[in-house]
Design an enzyme around this catalytic site. Structure first.
Site, mmCIF file in Angstrom:
data_model
loop_
_atom_site.group_PDB
_atom_site.id
_atom_site.type_symbol
_atom_site.label_atom_id
_atom_site.label_comp_id
_atom_site.label_asym_id
_atom_site.label_seq_id
_atom_site.Cartn_x
_atom_site.Cartn_y
_atom_site.Cartn_z
ATOM 1 N N LYS A 23 -4.481 -11.035 3.037
ATOM 2 C CA LYS A 23 -4.568 -10.706 4.678
ATOM 3 C C LYS A 23 -4.781 -9.301 4.666
ATOM 4 C CE LYS A 23 -0.834 -11.591 7.363
ATOM 5 N NZ LYS A 23 -0.557 -10.345 8.029
ATOM 6 N N SER A 24 -4.271 -8.441 4.233
ATOM 7 C CA SER A 24 -4.507 -6.953 4.532
ATOM 8 C C SER A 24 -5.832 -6.519 4.061
ATOM 9 C CB SER A 24 -3.341 -6.118 3.593
ATOM 10 O OG SER A 24 -2.101 -6.363 4.223
ATOM 11 N N GLY A 96 -0.212 -7.795 14.284
ATOM 12 C CA GLY A 96 -0.136 -6.387 14.359
ATOM 13 C C GLY A 96 -0.880 -5.625 13.261
ATOM 14 N N ARG A 124 5.982 -6.096 19.870
ATOM 15 C CA ARG A 124 6.199 -4.887 18.726
ATOM 16 C C ARG A 124 5.627 -3.626 19.281
ATOM 17 N NH1 ARG A 124 3.447 -7.969 13.705
ATOM 18 N NH2 ARG A 124 4.366 -5.954 12.914
ATOM 19 N N SER A 169 4.550 3.002 6.886
ATOM 20 C CA SER A 169 3.847 2.315 7.262
ATOM 21 C C SER A 169 2.340 2.204 7.025
ATOM 22 C CB SER A 169 3.750 1.986 8.879
ATOM 23 O OG SER A 169 3.075 1.182 9.491
ATOM 24 N N ASP A 321 6.849 -7.628 3.154
ATOM 25 C CA ASP A 321 6.736 -8.905 3.603
ATOM 26 C C ASP A 321 7.606 -9.908 2.957
ATOM 27 O OD1 ASP A 321 5.261 -8.002 5.885
ATOM 28 O OD2 ASP A 321 3.176 -8.036 4.556
ATOM 29 N N LYS A 348 9.046 -6.424 12.656
ATOM 30 C CA LYS A 348 7.895 -7.419 12.236
ATOM 31 C C LYS A 348 7.506 -8.412 13.362
ATOM 32 C CE LYS A 348 7.171 -5.096 8.517
ATOM 33 N NZ LYS A 348 5.993 -4.323 8.575
ATOM 34 N N ARG A 352 13.341 -9.939 11.527
ATOM 35 C CA ARG A 352 13.270 -10.580 10.162
ATOM 36 C C ARG A 352 14.638 -10.363 9.846
ATOM 37 N NH1 ARG A 352 7.397 -10.061 7.686
ATOM 38 N NH2 ARG A 352 6.544 -11.660 8.713
ATOM 39 N N ARG A 395 6.362 -16.001 8.103
ATOM 40 C CA ARG A 395 7.074 -15.779 7.046
ATOM 41 C C ARG A 395 8.652 -16.504 7.127
ATOM 42 N NH1 ARG A 395 3.080 -13.299 4.251
ATOM 43 N NH2 ARG A 395 2.250 -11.561 5.500
HETATM 44 C C1 S3P Z 1 0.417 -4.359 6.492
HETATM 45 C C2 S3P Z 1 1.326 -3.349 6.499
HETATM 46 C C3 S3P Z 1 2.401 -3.738 6.794
HETATM 47 C C4 S3P Z 1 2.923 -5.307 6.308
HETATM 48 C C5 S3P Z 1 1.818 -6.138 7.193
HETATM 49 C C6 S3P Z 1 0.316 -5.672 6.769
HETATM 50 C C7 S3P Z 1 -1.162 -3.885 6.304
HETATM 51 O O1 S3P Z 1 2.968 -3.360 7.893
HETATM 52 O O2 S3P Z 1 4.085 -5.580 6.854
HETATM 53 O O3 S3P Z 1 2.123 -7.571 6.917
HETATM 54 O O4 S3P Z 1 -1.879 -4.899 6.210
HETATM 55 O O5 S3P Z 1 -1.352 -2.728 6.369
HETATM 56 P P1 S3P Z 1 3.515 -1.919 8.231
HETATM 57 O O6 S3P Z 1 2.424 -0.941 8.307
HETATM 58 O O7 S3P Z 1 4.327 -1.903 9.700
HETATM 59 O O8 S3P Z 1 4.772 -1.705 7.159
#
Ligand code: S3P
Length: 444
Positions: A23-24, A96, A124, A169, A321, A348, A352, A395
């Site tokens: 996903k990222s 997010g 959020r 983050s 995650d 999140k 969670r 999740r």
């Molecule tokens: C992500 C960063 C994380 C993660 C999210 C995906 C990303 O969040 O929890 O599912 O793709 O950069 P945070 O940056 O808030 O830790």
């Protein structure tokens, strides 16, 4: 309409499968493609609800994004600073990552945009990106508490920024680096705990001038702005955060052996594997190999007797995650599992920590928690037999469905719809391995 769904005691999960793309990496591939020059071709993109929102957002800002018959995605970018004024609002759904990274990308272009999201995303915090992005010269208006809807007036004459991350983050780090692409000079982010580094790696692949240095304050990541990115080819490997669910199911369902092929094993994402090894899990990395600047491999898990462990706070960024599924696994371990450094879990897709505690207690598992820690008292046998509130969190939904496969009594969740935000096809994939899941929403 919510679609409740139930998992039933299962054994002998067997087989080899592949999970959808990371996903990222998928969000970033679409976004960088949208500001690059030329056509970026993406193979293995995660075609989930969250990523579709990012595709729609980039299209609204003027990029051309097309899916070809061979399932590759083609993004024709507008160049750095080339976004057009979109019509209407841009809805990021549950994501997010989509909202925060896109805020970075647009805030140094002189356009006005309004970001919205679903009920979960609208709770959020956005303040964490607004603070650094305002320093580029952008203006933000939000709903009370720094929440969506959020209006952004991009800076007409952006200035570069140096920003020390107050929270570990990757989303905040990435938002600042992406904003820096269209600010003249050097933008620097300083991080003390290594969060996922996909933005940095991918910026380098697109030809950005980006470097990292160790300093007394932490790692300094610097990008030089005002330069074009060159479109490139990207292959997205399977999402380790999705692979965690079938692998976890294999660990706790008797007589199981499951292999998930082609999983992203970037070292900023493998904290769960380390923790599972500490717990005595029989999980192996097979065929580790390099692909497109990332390590990937196949993961194989077998039913194992787990033991409770201490999961130190310093490991949190590399498995942020994975705490919901780890908490579910900890219920089956012998002894106590203590997880520390969990403050970020509170913000999140839902809180969670609270959701896992409530759900585990409803399944008969003793849990203690504090502001940023949780202890799960494991035992060989988990009762289950509860209906779980998932709070629009994919999740939480998948973690309790996995728990229900190894509990004595079935476990129901209030809604399976959100699973499609990150892991479309989850229920079907699990059923193919031998898991009994009934009632899942089509696509979940
Ligand atoms: C992500 C960063 C994380 C993660 C999210 C995906 C990303 O969040 O929890 O599912 O793709 O950069 P945070 O940056 O808030 O830790």
């Amino acid at each position: 309409m919510p679609t409740p769904c139930t998992s039933h005691p299962s054994a002998g999960l067997t087989g080899t499968s592949r999970v959808p793309g990371d996903k990222s990496v998928s969000h970033r591939a679409i976004m960088l493609g949208a500001v690059a020059m030329g056509e970026t071709v993406i193979e293995g993109l995660l075609e989930s609800a969250d990523v579709i929102r990012t595709i729609q957002a980039m299209a609204a800002l003027g990029a051309r994004v097309e899916r070809h018959a061979d399932a590759s995605w083609h993004v024709t970018g507008r160049g750095v600073g080339g976004f057009v004024q979109p019509e209407g609002t841009i809805d990021f759904g549950n994501s997010g990552t989509g909202a925060r990274l896109a805020a970075g990308l647009v805030c140094t272009t002189p356009i006005k945009v309004i970001f919205t999201g679903d009920e979960s995303l609208s709770k959020r915090p956005m303040e964490r990106i607004i603070t650094p992005l305002t320093q580029f010269g952008a203006r933000f208006d939000t709903a009370p508490g720094g929440r969506l809807p959020m209006r952004i007036q991009g800076a007409a004459e952006p200035v570069p920024v140096e920003y020390a991350l107050p929270v570990p983050s990757a989303q905040v780090k990435s938002a600042v680096l992406l904003a820096g692409l269209n600010a003249p000079g050097e933008t620097t982010v300083i991080e003390t705990a290594a969060s996922r580094d996909h933005t940095e790696r991918m910026l380098a692949a697109f030809g950005a001038d980006i470097r990292q240095e160790r300093s007394a304050q932490g790692t300094r990541i610097t990008v030089r702005g005002g330069r074009e990115l060159a479109a490139c080819a990207i292959t997205v490997a399977g999402d380790p955060s999705s692979a965690a669910f079938p692998l976890a199911a294999a660990l706790i369902c008797p007589d199981s052996q499951v292999t998930v092929e082609n999983v992203l094993l970037n070292p900023t994402r493998t904290g769960l594997i380390e923790t599972l090894h500490d717990m005595g899990a029989n999980i192996r990395i097979l065929n580790p190999r390099n692909s497109g600047g990332e390590v990937i491999g196949d993961l194989q898990a077998e039913a194992s007797q787990l033991r409770g462990v201490l999961v130190p706070a310093r490991r949190a960024p590399s498995m942020i995650d994975e705490y919901p599924i780890l908490a579910a696994l900890a219920a089956f371990a012998e002894g106590t599992t203590r997880m520390e450094g969990l403050a970020e879990l509170r913000v999140k897709e839902c809180d969670r920590l609270a959701a896992m505690e409530a759900g585990l207690k409803a399944c008969g598992v003793p849990v203690r928690s504090g502001e940023d820690w949780m202890e799960v008292e494991g035992s060989g046998a988990v009762r289950g037999g509860a209906q779980i509130a998932t709070h629009m969190d994919h999740r939480i939904a998948m973690s309790f469905l996995v728990l229900g496969l190894a509990a004595r009594e079935p476990v129901g969740i209030d809604d399976s719809a959100m699973i499609a935000t990150s892991f479309p096809g989850f229920a079907g994939l699990m059923e193919k391995l031998g898991a009994r899941i009934t009632g899942a929403r089509e696509g979940a």
